[in-house]
Structures are given as structure tokens and as C-alpha cells.
Motif scaffolding. Structure first.
Motif, mmCIF file in Angstrom:
data_model
loop_
_atom_site.group_PDB
_atom_site.id
_atom_site.type_symbol
_atom_site.label_atom_id
_atom_site.label_comp_id
_atom_site.label_asym_id
_atom_site.label_seq_id
_atom_site.Cartn_x
_atom_site.Cartn_y
_atom_site.Cartn_z
ATOM 1 N N CYS A 299 1.457 -0.882 -0.010
ATOM 2 C CA CYS A 299 0.047 -0.141 0.223
ATOM 3 C C CYS A 299 1.025 1.279 0.152
ATOM 4 O O CYS A 299 0.261 2.301 0.116
ATOM 5 N N GLU A 309 -0.039 9.834 5.352
ATOM 6 C CA GLU A 309 -0.493 9.821 3.919
ATOM 7 C C GLU A 309 -0.628 8.172 3.209
ATOM 8 O O GLU A 309 -1.481 8.103 2.558
ATOM 9 N N GLU A 312 -3.672 7.078 5.485
ATOM 10 C CA GLU A 312 -5.210 7.693 4.676
ATOM 11 C C GLU A 312 -5.523 7.753 3.241
ATOM 12 O O GLU A 312 -7.149 8.014 3.006
ATOM 13 N N LYS A 313 -4.501 7.911 2.576
ATOM 14 C CA LYS A 313 -4.786 7.503 1.707
ATOM 15 C C LYS A 313 -4.600 6.783 0.304
ATOM 16 O O LYS A 313 -5.153 6.300 -1.058
ATOM 17 N N SER A 314 -4.182 5.208 1.449
ATOM 18 C CA SER A 314 -4.225 4.141 0.017
ATOM 19 C C SER A 314 -5.153 3.738 -0.889
ATOM 20 O O SER A 314 -6.193 3.519 0.206
ATOM 21 N N GLU A 315 -5.381 3.550 -1.698
ATOM 22 C CA GLU A 315 -6.690 2.881 -2.533
ATOM 23 C C GLU A 315 -7.403 1.575 -1.723
ATOM 24 O O GLU A 315 -8.202 1.028 -1.627
ATOM 25 N N ILE A 316 -5.947 0.820 -0.774
ATOM 26 C CA ILE A 316 -6.193 -0.559 -1.091
ATOM 27 C C ILE A 316 -6.965 -0.651 0.433
ATOM 28 O O ILE A 316 -7.961 -0.832 0.988
ATOM 29 N N THR A 318 -8.800 2.420 1.455
ATOM 30 C CA THR A 318 -9.925 2.395 1.181
ATOM 31 C C THR A 318 -10.729 1.810 0.808
ATOM 32 O O THR A 318 -12.018 1.787 1.140
ATOM 33 N N ALA A 319 -11.184 0.481 0.042
ATOM 34 C CA ALA A 319 -11.253 -0.471 -0.500
ATOM 35 C C ALA A 319 -11.798 -0.977 0.861
ATOM 36 O O ALA A 319 -12.962 -0.833 1.355
ATOM 37 N N ASP A 322 -14.834 0.394 2.970
ATOM 38 C CA ASP A 322 -16.040 0.206 2.543
ATOM 39 C C ASP A 322 -16.323 -0.654 1.727
ATOM 40 O O ASP A 322 -16.218 -1.596 1.803
ATOM 41 N N ARG A 325 -18.320 -2.730 -1.360
ATOM 42 C CA ARG A 325 -17.657 -3.315 -2.245
ATOM 43 C C ARG A 325 -17.391 -4.775 -2.004
ATOM 44 O O ARG A 325 -16.149 -5.322 -2.643
ATOM 45 N N LYS A 372 -19.579 2.367 4.845
ATOM 46 C CA LYS A 372 -18.161 2.533 5.006
ATOM 47 C C LYS A 372 -18.187 1.859 6.367
ATOM 48 O O LYS A 372 -19.585 2.467 7.190
#
Length: 375
Positions: A299, A309, A312-316, A318-319, A322, A325, A372
Motif C-alpha cells: 500500500c 499519507e 489515509e489515502k491508500s486505495e487498498i 480505502t477499499a 468500504d 465493495r 463504509k
């Protein structure tokens, strides 16, 4: 660390930062991959050799600064064998001065009274020791080093004499599953404050243990047994890499006519099964950040990107936060917010970290699509 503030629990719905993203509550940090044992189930397939490009002391301290800048999680210094790192107590003490709660996971075989004294001076708050069999024969077979059982027990005795709280961790496979009650009795007799069981995930050397992996029905049975121990032992119990336990806890509590509240079930009532990317993450010996040690998805790297950063911002990440998903029956399950399925096991089996947990027998009764994670 006391029983009411255990590291591997995330109190859901709290501890969000200014960004609204849940803060990390627990970080497992592989400070070195070098190890003096060659355990059959090792996630990292660690060996007794130097590993190149490990984080320097300065990089380690910078990482702790970055973590403390936005959160105050518990840090597990793990490996490999963390005691093989020469600066381990400097790292531990520095984290403590930043207000981080520093703990250590060791195999226990290298412990001496001098090292235990250094742990106390560094304010390491709890030590975990892995015991994977109730006898020297079964434990040493796991650890692949004769005498490791007796050395671990000697290390535990030193921790006990020094008054440093310790817990017993046990990785469960089909081979040692029947020994689980005896290992729990051993943990009690040794004076442990907690017993954590780890349901094996097929990564690292554990990929060679496919024939030892517990089947779904056995998995379910073992977790029901574990639930029943709540009222039979003073040990704090935790099932790791076994998120179904939190579904089973609620099912059994309903059968017993009990409500699952903090008052009746403690922190088990306010946490969830899989915390990867939600309240927990893993940092490797070279600085790679993963949702957990078993879910080998990079990540970000703390050498290139500040840890806050990445968190808070990793796409993995974030997924993973949620739940809408999630796919298959996990995505439809009414227990997703308290279970979530093992994301690492899903990934190793299906190639999809949002896919269904393969070792779950439960069939969802609803087709809910939760959003989420609560912030």
C-alpha cells in the motif's frame, strides 16, 4: 497493557482523525526478518541470515515520529526475531517517549535476565511468546529447532519473575488442533494474562501446509469451543485471523439470552474480526505497508511516503473500509461489520482481497449492502 485495554481490539465508531478516516489502533512492525528459528508456518519464511536493505535506526525513529504525529496506536515490535536487532531497545524507548504503547512479539528462546531488564527499562508493556504445542515434541516440530520449547518456557519464567506481563500465542493447524485445550491450560499455569489463537493463513512457508489447514467445519467447531472458554478461564482470549468468531459470539450470546454489550462482553462487543486497513496494518522490514502481514499487497513504502499519507489515502485501505465493495456472500452478510471475513485468506484463495472468505460455513440471511466503516 492490561486486560481492559488490549492491543488487538478496535473500538468501532471512535478514534477517527480530522480527515474522518479511522486512526490506526495497532501496528505490527517487522523490525527485522532475521530469525533464529525456521517455523513451518512462518509468514515471511524467515531464516537465520542478514536481510539486505532493512530500515536503519534513523528511518525507524522517523517512522515512529510520523505515526505519533497523528495517532497513538500500540506498536508490536515483531519479526523475524526482534531481539536480533541491535538497536531494538533504542527503538522501543523512543516510541515510548512519543506516547506510543510499545509491545514485543518474540519466540522467547533468546531471552535472558539482562534482556528482560532492558525490556523493563524501555517500558515495553507486554511480550507475546508463541507456544504451538503443549509438549516439547509438538512445539519443537512446529519450530524446527530441538529445545525451543524448553528455551521459551525459561524465557517466560524470566518475564514472570520480572513482573512483565506476557501472553501466549498459538497458531492452529489440523496437526495441533486437539492440543488447544492443553495449551490453554499451560498458558494458565505459566501465569499468562492472555491466550491468542491464530488460524493459519496460507502465506510464506504455510503454503506448504495445505494438508494441515483446518477445514471450514473444523474451523467453526474450534471457534465455538473457544467461545465456551470465556466463562472457564481468567485468561483474556482473542481469536486472530478468525473473524467468524465475532459472528459466533453474537449467535451464541443470543442463544444464551444475553445482549452483546461492553458490560457483558468487554472489548469483544465493540471490535470486529478483520481489522486490516481499518484499525490495523503491518509494516515490513524494508518499510512496505500492508493491511496485515498475511495480505501481501503493498500500500506504499514509508521511505517514499509519510506513513499518515499511506494510511489515509491508500486505495487498498480505502477499499477495505468500504463494506459495500465486498463481494460474494461476505458482501451480502448481515455480520459484515463485526466479521468481514479474512481478507488475506480470500486473496490467497481467489486472488481478490474483497472476495468471500473461503473457510466460512455461514449463509447470510439478508442481502444487505453496508456502507463504509463507522468513523
Amino acid at each position: 497493557m492490561n486486560k481492559t485495554e488490549h492491543p488487538e481490539h478496535l473500538k468501532m465508531g471512535e478514534h477517527s482523525g480530522a480527515s474522518g478516516v479511522p486512526q490506526p489502533r495497532l501496528i505490527a512492525w517487522e523490525v527485522t526478518r532475521t530469525c533464529n528459528l525456521s517455523c513451518v508456518h512462518c509468514r515471511a519464511a524467515s531464516m537465520d541470515k542478514p536481510y539486505p536493505n532493512e530500515l536503519t535506526t534513523d528511518e525507524c525513529l522517523k517512522f515512529l515520529d510520523d505515526v505519533a504525529s497523528f495517532a497513538k496506536p500500540i506498536i508490536i515490535l515483531t519479526g523475524g526475531e526482534p531481539l536480533l536487532r541491535n538497536d531494538i531497545f533504542d527503538i522501543a524507548k523512543y516510541g515510548d517517549t512519543l506516547g506510543l504503547r510499545m509491545t514485543m512479539a518474540t519466540n522467547g528462546t533468546l531471552l535472558t535476565r539482562e534482556l528482560v531488564e532492558k525490556m523493563l527499562k524501555a517500558n515495553i508493556q507486554r511480550v507475546s511468546i508463541s507456544i504451538d504445542g503443549a509438549t516439547a515434541e509438538s512445539h519443537d516440530a512446529f519450530r524446527k529447532v530441538e529445545g525451543s520449547f524448553e528455551k521459551s518456557l525459561r524465557g517466560i519464567e524470566m518475564l514472570k519473575e520480572a513482573g512483565l506481563p506476557f501472553q501466549i500465542n498459538t497458531t492452529i493447524t489440523r496437526v495441533n488442533m486437539d492440543e488447544l485445550p492443553a495449551v490453554q491450560e499451560l498458558a494458565e499455569s505459566l501465569g499468562a494474562v492472555a491466550h491468542h489463537i491464530f488460524l493459519i493463513v496460507p502465506t510464506g512457508r504455510a503454503k506448504d501446509l495445505k494438508d494441515q489447514e483446518i477445514e471450514a467445519a473444523e474451523y467453526e467447531k474450534s471457534l465455538h469451543w473457544f467461545y465456551e472458554q470465556r466463562k472457564k478461564t481468567k485468561l483474556q482470549l482473542k481469536a486472530t485471523c478468525a473473524p467468524h468468531y465475532y459472528r459466533i459470539l453474537r449467535q451464541r450470546a443470543r442463544e444464551d439470552g444475553e445482549k452483546v454489550t461492553f458490560k457483558t462482553y468487554g472489548l469483544d462487543a465493540v471490535t470486529r474480526g478483520c481489522l486490516g486497513g481499518i484499525g490495523f496494518c503491518f509494516v515490513s522490514h524494508v518499510g512496505d505497508v500492508q493491511p496485515c502481514g498475511y495480505l501481501e499487497l503493498n500500500c506504499g513504502n514509508i521511505r517514499k511516503t509519510p506513513f499518515p499519507e499511506i494510511w489515509e489515502k491508500s486505495e487498498i485501505f480505502t477499499a477495505l473500509r468500504d463494506f459495500s465493495r465486498y463481494e460474494g456472500k461476505c458482501g451480502q452478510c448481515e455480520y459484515i461489520k463485526v466479521c468481514g471475513g479474512c481478507r488475506a485468506r480470500a486473496y490467497e484463495t481467489t486472488g481478490n482481497f474483497l472476495g468471500p472468505e473461503p473457510l466460512c460455513t455461514y449463509q447470510p440471511k439478508t442481502k444487505s449492502r453496508p456502507g463504509k466503516v463507522a468513523n
